[in-house]
Design a protein around this motif. Structure first.
Motif, short mmCIF file in Angstrom:
data_model
loop_
_atom_site.label_atom_id
_atom_site.label_comp_id
_atom_site.label_asym_id
_atom_site.label_seq_id
_atom_site.Cartn_x
_atom_site.Cartn_y
_atom_site.Cartn_z
N LEU A 38 0.86 -1.18 0.00
CA LEU A 38 0.00 0.00 0.00
C LEU A 38 0.89 1.23 0.00
N CYS A 39 0.71 2.08 -1.02
CA CYS A 39 1.45 3.35 -1.05
C CYS A 39 0.53 4.43 -0.51
N LEU A 40 0.82 4.89 0.69
CA LEU A 40 0.01 5.96 1.30
C LEU A 40 0.61 7.29 0.87
N VAL A 41 -0.18 8.06 0.15
CA VAL A 41 0.32 9.33 -0.38
C VAL A 41 -0.02 10.43 0.61
N CYS A 42 1.01 11.10 1.12
CA CYS A 42 0.80 12.12 2.15
C CYS A 42 1.38 13.44 1.67
N PHE A 43 0.68 14.51 1.97
CA PHE A 43 1.28 15.83 1.75
C PHE A 43 0.58 16.86 2.61
N SER A 45 -10.28 16.29 1.99
CA SER A 45 -9.30 16.91 2.90
C SER A 45 -9.51 16.41 4.34
N PRO A 46 -8.44 16.45 5.16
CA PRO A 46 -8.54 15.92 6.53
C PRO A 46 -9.61 16.62 7.37
N ASP A 47 -10.00 17.87 7.03
CA ASP A 47 -11.08 18.53 7.80
C ASP A 47 -12.37 17.71 7.75
N THR A 48 -12.52 16.90 6.71
CA THR A 48 -13.78 16.17 6.55
C THR A 48 -13.75 14.86 7.33
N ALA A 49 -12.59 14.55 7.98
CA ALA A 49 -12.45 13.26 8.67
C ALA A 49 -13.13 13.29 10.03
N THR A 50 -13.64 12.15 10.44
CA THR A 50 -14.14 11.96 11.80
C THR A 50 -13.46 10.70 12.35
N LEU A 61 -1.07 16.16 12.09
CA LEU A 61 0.26 16.29 11.52
C LEU A 61 0.19 17.27 10.36
N LYS A 62 1.35 17.84 10.06
CA LYS A 62 1.38 18.78 8.94
C LYS A 62 1.09 18.03 7.63
N GLU A 63 1.72 16.86 7.49
CA GLU A 63 1.45 16.06 6.30
C GLU A 63 0.42 14.99 6.64
N GLN A 64 -0.63 14.92 5.86
CA GLN A 64 -1.72 13.99 6.13
C GLN A 64 -1.90 13.04 4.96
N VAL A 65 -2.48 11.86 5.27
CA VAL A 65 -2.80 10.93 4.19
C VAL A 65 -3.82 11.60 3.27
N ALA A 66 -3.50 11.63 1.99
CA ALA A 66 -4.39 12.30 1.04
C ALA A 66 -4.92 11.33 -0.01
N GLY A 67 -4.38 10.11 0.01
CA GLY A 67 -4.84 9.12 -0.95
C GLY A 67 -3.98 7.89 -0.87
N PHE A 68 -4.32 6.88 -1.68
CA PHE A 68 -3.50 5.67 -1.66
C PHE A 68 -3.51 4.99 -3.01
N ILE A 69 -2.47 4.22 -3.24
CA ILE A 69 -2.44 3.31 -4.39
C ILE A 69 -2.04 1.95 -3.86
N LEU A 70 -2.84 0.95 -4.15
CA LEU A 70 -2.51 -0.42 -3.77
C LEU A 70 -1.87 -1.08 -4.98
N ALA A 97 4.66 12.52 -4.81
CA ALA A 97 5.86 12.38 -3.98
C ALA A 97 6.77 13.60 -4.16
N ARG A 98 6.57 14.34 -5.26
CA ARG A 98 7.40 15.53 -5.52
C ARG A 98 7.08 16.65 -4.55
N ILE A 99 5.83 16.68 -4.02
CA ILE A 99 5.48 17.74 -3.06
C ILE A 99 5.23 17.20 -1.67
N GLY A 100 5.18 15.87 -1.52
CA GLY A 100 4.92 15.30 -0.20
C GLY A 100 5.76 14.07 0.01
N CYS A 101 5.16 13.00 0.53
CA CYS A 101 5.90 11.77 0.70
C CYS A 101 4.95 10.59 0.53
N VAL A 102 5.54 9.43 0.31
CA VAL A 102 4.74 8.23 0.11
C VAL A 102 5.24 7.17 1.08
N GLU A 103 4.33 6.69 1.92
CA GLU A 103 4.71 5.59 2.83
C GLU A 103 4.40 4.28 2.12
#
Lengths: 113, 401
Positions: A4-9, A50-55, A74-83, A102-108
Motif C-alpha cells: 500500500l502506497c500511502l500518499v501524504c502531503f 481533505s482531513p477537515d472532513t475526517a471523523t 500532523l502537517k502532512e496527512q494521508v491524502a490518498g492511496f495506491i494499492l 511524492a514531488r510535493i509530499g511523501c509516500v509511505e
C-alpha cells in the motif's frame, strides 16, 4: 507481494500552489495510475477528501465516541492511496517514489499482510 | 581446547560469512540460512577432526548446509504443499561450483546491498553489515559501539524481520538505483571506519578492528563492482589508517605536524596514493577529493596551495560547515593565521568543539594568548574524548607558562 502506497502531503498545498502546477500534478497522477495498470502493478487507487472532513471514532466499553478531524494532527496527512503488486520492496519503492505527488509530499510504502 | 579443534574453528570463522551469503541466496532467507550454517558447522565438527579439513571447506559447508536445510524442511512438514515447493526451489537453485569464486563473491555483494538497504535505519545497517558480512559476533559489535549486546541483538532481529516482512530482496539493485544504493553502502563502510578511527567518546580513541573491517569491505566492494567512489573511499581509509600508530602517543592525540613519521605504514600510504592518482584521472567526487587531501598530508611536506584548491572543490561537491572549517585551517597554513582566523570567525560554529580548537590554535600563533586560552577552555568543555582532552590540556598548560 502487495504494497500500500500511502500518499501524504501538506493538505493546504492544493490551495497555495500555483493553480497550473496543481492541475499538472492531478493530470500526471491520473496518467501514472493508467501506466501502473498497463504494467500490471495497479490494484486500486483513491484520492481522499481533505482531513477537515475526517471523523475519528472509537469504541470503548460498547460506547462509541467520535472526534472531529484525523487521528493525528500532523502537517502532512494521508491524502490518498495506491494499492500495488510488486516483486519486492525495491520495485515497490521505485513505484512509490515515482508517484507524482511524492514531488510535493511523501509516500509511505507498506507491505500488505 | 586442543590445536586441531582451534584450527577447525579458525577455518570455520573465516569461511562462515561467505557460506552464509550463499546459503541465504539458496534458501531465500536469513533464518533458514542461519539454521543451515549451524547444522553445517555441527556436521563439520563431526567429520573434520577424523577426516581432516576438506580442500575447499567453503564448498563443503555450503553443500552440507543446503543438504541439512532440505532435510529439515522435509522433517518439518511432510504434507505441506508450500514446503514441497520450497524444497524444489532449493534443489533447483544453482549451487556454486567448487572453485567458483565469482559466484560466491556475487552472493556477498547481494547481501551487502540487503544489509545496507535504505529501508533499514542507519544503525541497523551498520550492525547487520558487521554481523552478516564481516562475521563479528553481537558481543564484538556491542564492545565496538560501547553498547549492550542485547541492544545490538534487538537491532539485528528487528532489521531481519523487516527484510523478511517488507520484502527487501537479496539482489544487486538495477542500474537506475545502483548509484544511490552504492552511496548508502559506502556511507555504512565509512561509518564503520570512523567509529573505529575517531570513536567520539571513551578512553581509547582507536578501535582498530572496525578500521580493518571497513577496509576489507571496501576492498571487497571494489573487487565486485566498478565504482570510482569505492576506490576513493578505500584510498581515503588506507591513508588515514596508515597514520594510526602515530596518531596517539601516551594517551594523547598527536597533531599531524608533530607525528613521528617513522611510525606511519608506508606501504599502505603508497597504495593509497596510487589509488588516488587512479581515481583523480576520472571525475572528482566526494571520497576521491577527500582521499586526495589525505594523500597531500602523507606526502613529503603538506602542499597547502594544493590542499586549499582541493577544499575549494570539496566545498562545491559537499558543502557543509565542517568542510568550510577545514578549508579555513588550510587557508591559514597557506596565507597565515590572520587570514585563516578571519574565515573561521565568519563561520560562527559556537557549539562545535573543533571550531574552538582551530580558533585557539590560530590565536596562539598570533600571540593573542588570553583569547587563545579562552578558546581552548571552550573546546575542552565540549570534549569527551580523553586523548583529545589531554592534548588540549597540554596546550593550555604551555600557554600559562
Amino acid at each position: 507481494m502487495r504494497y500500500l502506497c500511502l500518499v501524504c502531503f501538506d493538505t493546504t498545498l492544493p490551495d497555495t500552489l500555483p493553480p497550473a502546477e496543481w492541475a499538472q500534478l492531478v493530470k500526471d497522477s491520473a496518467e501514472y495510475d493508467r501506466e501502473l495498470q498497463r504494467q500490471g502493478h495497479f490494484i486500486a487507487a483513491e484520492a481522499l477528501m481533505s482531513p477537515d472532513t475526517a471523523t475519528t471514532v472509537r469504541l470503548r466499553n460498547g460506547r462509541m465516541s467520535a472526534t472531529d478531524g484525523p487521528f493525528a494532527e500532523l502537517k502532512e496527512q494521508v491524502a490518498g492511496f495506491i494499492l500495488i503488486e510488486a516483486a519486492d520492496l525495491n520495485e515497490a519503492m521505485r513505484i512509490g517514489a515515482n508517484i507524482p505527488l511524492a514531488r510535493i509530499g511523501c509516500v509511505e510504502v507498506r507491505p500488505v499482510m | 581446547m586442543n590445536d586441531a579443534r582451534a584450527a577447525i574453528e579458525a577455518v570455520y570463522r573465516a569461511e562462515a560469512p561467505r557460506v552464509l551469503a550463499t546459503l541465504i541466496r539458496l534458501l531465500g532467507g536469513f533464518e533458514r540460512a542461519e539454521e543451515a550454517l549451524h547444522d553445517a558447522w555441527l556436521a563439520a565438527l563431526d567429520s573434520w577432526p577424523e577426516r581432516g579439513v576438506p580442500d575447499n571447506p567453503r564448498a563443503w559447508l555450503v553443500s552440507a548446509g543446503r543438504f541439512k536445510a532440505i532435510d529439515r524442511i522435509r522433517r518439518e512438514a511432510r504434507f505441506n504443499a508450500a514446503s514441497a515447493e520450497l524444497e524444489q526451489q532449493i534443489e533447483l537453485a544453482a549451487l556454486p561450483e567448487d572453485n567458483d569464486a565469482p559466484a560466491i563473491a556475487d552472493d556477498q555483494l547481494r547481501l551487502i546491498f540487503t544489509c545496507c538497504h535504505p529501508a533499514l535505519a542507519p544503525d541497523a545497517q551498520v550492525a547487520l553489515t558487521l554481523r552478516e558480512i564481516c562475521g563479528l559476533t553481537t558481543e564484538e559489535i556491542a564492545t565496538a559501539y560501547l553498547t549492550k549486546p542485547v541492544t545490538i541483538a534487538q537491532r539485528i532481529v528487528r532489521a531481519k524481520a523487516k527484510i523478511r516482512d517488507a520484502g527487501i530482496p537479496y539482489a544487486v539493485p538495477g542500474p537506475a538505483e545502483l548509484p544511490d544504493r552504492i552511496e548508502t553502502v559506502l556511507q555504512v563502510i565509512y561509518l564503520v571506519f570512523n567509529e573505529g578511527y575517531l570513536a567520539s567518546s571513551g578512553a581509547t580513541p582507536l578501535r582498530t578492528d572496525l578500521c580493518a573491517e571497513a577496509i576489507r569491505l571496501a576492498r571487497l566492494l571494489g573487487k565486485l563492482i566498478e565504482e570510482p567512489e569505492a576506490t576513493g573511499l578505500l584510498a581515503l581509509m588506507l591513508l588515514h589508517d596508515a597514520r594510526r600508530a602515530a596518531r596517539v602517543a601516551d594517551g594523547e592525540i598527536v597533531p599531524l605536524d608533530e607525528q613521528d613519521r617513522t611510525l606511519w605504514n608506508h606501504a599502505q600510504i603508497a597504495e593509497g596514493q596510487m589509488l588516488v592518482r587512479q581515481v583523480l584521472a576520472g571525475r572528482f567526487s566526494l571520497y576521491s577529493v577527500q582521499a586526495a587531501i589525505a594523500a597531500c598530508h602523507t606526502a613529503g611536506g603538506s602542499d597547502w596551495p594544493r590542499i586549499v584548491a582541493l577544499y575549494d572543490l570539496l566545498v562545491r561537491i559537499d558543502p557543509s560547515p565542517i568542510v568550510d572549517l577545514n578549508r579555513a585551517v588550510a587557508v591559514a597554513m597557506r596565507d597565515g593565521p590572520e587570514t585563516g582566523l578571519a574565515l573561521i570567525d565568519g563561520l560562527e560554529m559556537n557549539d562545535y568543539r573543533l571550531w574552538h580548537a582551530a580558533r585557539a590554535d590560530l590565536l596562539r600563533r598570533l600571540g593573542r594568548m588570553d583569547e587563545a586560552r579562552n578558546a581552548y577552555e571552550a573546546a575542552l568543555a565540549m570534549t569527551t574524548q580523553e586523548a583529545e582532552r589531554r592534548f588540549i590540556g597540554r596546550r593550555l598548560r604551555a600557554l600559562k607558562s
